[in-house]
Design an enzyme around this catalytic site. Structure first.
Site, PDB file in Angstrom:
ATOM      1  N   LEU A  46      27.897 -43.085 -93.107  1.00  0.00           N
ATOM      2  CA  LEU A  46      29.058 -42.475 -94.709  1.00  0.00           C
ATOM      3  C   LEU A  46      28.927 -43.251 -95.877  1.00  0.00           C
ATOM      4  O   LEU A  46      27.882 -44.847 -95.911  1.00  0.00           O
ATOM      5  CB  LEU A  46      30.157 -42.664 -94.039  1.00  0.00           C
ATOM      6  CG  LEU A  46      31.114 -41.510 -92.792  1.00  0.00           C
ATOM      7  CD1 LEU A  46      32.314 -41.797 -92.529  1.00  0.00           C
ATOM      8  CD2 LEU A  46      30.755 -40.104 -93.150  1.00  0.00           C
ATOM      9  N   SER A  47      29.493 -43.395 -96.586  1.00  0.00           N
ATOM     10  CA  SER A  47      28.661 -44.137 -98.150  1.00  0.00           C
ATOM     11  C   SER A  47      29.935 -45.570 -97.550  1.00  0.00           C
ATOM     12  O   SER A  47      29.081 -45.645 -98.125  1.00  0.00           O
ATOM     13  CB  SER A  47      29.851 -43.374 -99.029  1.00  0.00           C
ATOM     14  OG  SER A  47      30.927 -43.031 -98.641  1.00  0.00           O
ATOM     15  N   GLU A  48      30.614 -45.104 -96.989  1.00  0.00           N
ATOM     16  CA  GLU A  48      31.963 -46.403 -96.171  1.00  0.00           C
ATOM     17  C   GLU A  48      32.468 -46.213 -95.069  1.00  0.00           C
ATOM     18  O   GLU A  48      32.538 -45.484 -94.658  1.00  0.00           O
ATOM     19  CB  GLU A  48      32.628 -46.780 -97.508  1.00  0.00           C
ATOM     20  CG  GLU A  48      32.235 -47.613 -98.905  1.00  0.00           C
ATOM     21  CD  GLU A  48      32.212 -46.818-100.102  1.00  0.00           C
ATOM     22  OE1 GLU A  48      31.893 -46.975-100.730  1.00  0.00           O
ATOM     23  OE2 GLU A  48      32.609 -45.408 -99.245  1.00  0.00           O
ATOM     24  N   THR A  49      32.171 -47.752 -94.231  1.00  0.00           N
ATOM     25  CA  THR A  49      33.412 -47.661 -93.286  1.00  0.00           C
ATOM     26  C   THR A  49      33.860 -49.188 -93.369  1.00  0.00           C
ATOM     27  O   THR A  49      32.922 -50.278 -93.822  1.00  0.00           O
ATOM     28  CB  THR A  49      32.102 -47.669 -91.995  1.00  0.00           C
ATOM     29  OG1 THR A  49      31.151 -46.854 -91.829  1.00  0.00           O
ATOM     30  CG2 THR A  49      32.912 -47.598 -90.426  1.00  0.00           C
ATOM     31  N   HIS A  78      38.174 -45.597-102.724  1.00  0.00           N
ATOM     32  CA  HIS A  78      38.403 -44.579-101.346  1.00  0.00           C
ATOM     33  C   HIS A  78      38.900 -44.852 -99.870  1.00  0.00           C
ATOM     34  O   HIS A  78      39.413 -44.676 -99.233  1.00  0.00           O
ATOM     35  CB  HIS A  78      37.880 -42.897-101.199  1.00  0.00           C
ATOM     36  CG  HIS A  78      36.391 -43.645-100.273  1.00  0.00           C
ATOM     37  ND1 HIS A  78      35.044 -44.091-101.034  1.00  0.00           N
ATOM     38  CD2 HIS A  78      36.258 -42.768 -98.964  1.00  0.00           C
ATOM     39  CE1 HIS A  78      34.523 -43.462 -99.202  1.00  0.00           C
ATOM     40  NE2 HIS A  78      35.216 -43.036 -98.612  1.00  0.00           N
TER      41      HIS A  78
END
Length: 279
Positions: A46-49, A78
């Site tokens: 994902l774009s961030e974790t 986000h």
């Protein structure tokens, strides 16, 4: 030694599941090494974790570390809202009644609940001011636009490294087909206004040339762009931004500008999956 850890995957900036920006949250990250966190973030893809840890700074409710598939960020929007939502759902209780205080590498970030949404106070930018000619040239080449198409430009870096340009209309923004190679790994956003009386004030798009990708909905970029537009006198006390349209998403970002200059960035957060991760 691996063990079960509480886990959530949430959708940020959308009240309807699967229409915003997803985030994976490991809610009990104690004992995980930097290498393990990076490996997990690379695997989720994902774009961030994010990884929730006990705070180490006075006044913080929790500490969060934010990883992309390739590295760690000091702050991201986000992930801030999504982590706060997951932390509350997992039994987190703020020290202060009125707000949550998140500790991250960029410092303490205040998060408040209002109208069924979460809002974070935009952190100060690390870099602002107009873009240099070379940077602007790379963005123009990537977007395939003429100099006269750009009505404004600015560094809007509050951690991820954002630059931004403004076009005259949301229609122009939605029509863009960027050439990622021309941007030379520069993270940049593009914003344009909808006609007066529209549901949203602006359409914004966020491009990540290093990943050859467009980010669905981007809190950090919206935060720093709001600071720029507020300084320039282009926005009032509140407005809404649409993002993710070209990706089939329906990001809905709410911006509130206080008289003291504080910018609040918020939206709905929806939990899509809950369970345990073994790490």
């Amino acid at each position: 030694m691996t063990r079960p850890r509480d886990f959530a995957q949430v959708d940020v900036f959308s009240a309807a599941p699967f229409h915003g920006n997803p985030l994976a949250v490991i809610l009990d990250a104690e004992g995980l090494s930097n290498t393990q966190m990076q490996q997990i973030a690379s695997w989720t893809n994902l774009s961030e974790t994010t990884f929730v840890l006990p705070p180490t700074q006075a006044g913080a409710d929790y500490r969060v570390r934010i990883f992309t598939p390739t590295g760690e960020l000091p702050f991201a929007g986000h992930p801030t809202l999504g982590t706060a939502h997951a932390w509350l759902e997992n039994g987190g209780s703020p020290l202060a009644d009125a707000a949550i205080t998140q500790q991250c590498a960029a410092g303490l970030v205040t998060i408040r609940q209002e109208g069924g949404m979460l809002f974070f106070a935009a952190p100060d930018t690390m870099r602002s001011g107009e873009l240099d000619a070379a940077t602007l040239g790379h963005i123009r080449e990537s977007l395939g636009v003429a100099p006269e198409d750009i009505s404004g430009h600015q560094w809007v870096d509050n951690g991820p490294g954002w630059a931004a340009v403004q076009l005259e209309s949301a229609e122009q923004v939605l029509a863009l087909e960027p050439d990622f190679a021309a941007a030379q790994d520069l993270k940049f956003g593009v914003i344009g206004a909808f006609p007066a009386g529209s549901e949203f004030a602006f359409e914004i798009r966020a491009f990540l040339p290093d990943r050859h990708a467009e980010d669905p909905v981007t809190g950090s970029l919206n935060a720093s762009v709001a600071q720029w537009l507020h300084r320039a006198g282009q926005v009032g006390s509140s407005y809404r931004v649409s993002q993710g349209t070209r990706l089939g998403r329906a990001g809905d970002v709410h911006i509130t500008c206080e008289d003291n200059g504080t910018i609040w960035v918020g939206g709905a957060v929806t939990t899509c999956f809950r369970g345990t991760a073994t790490a």
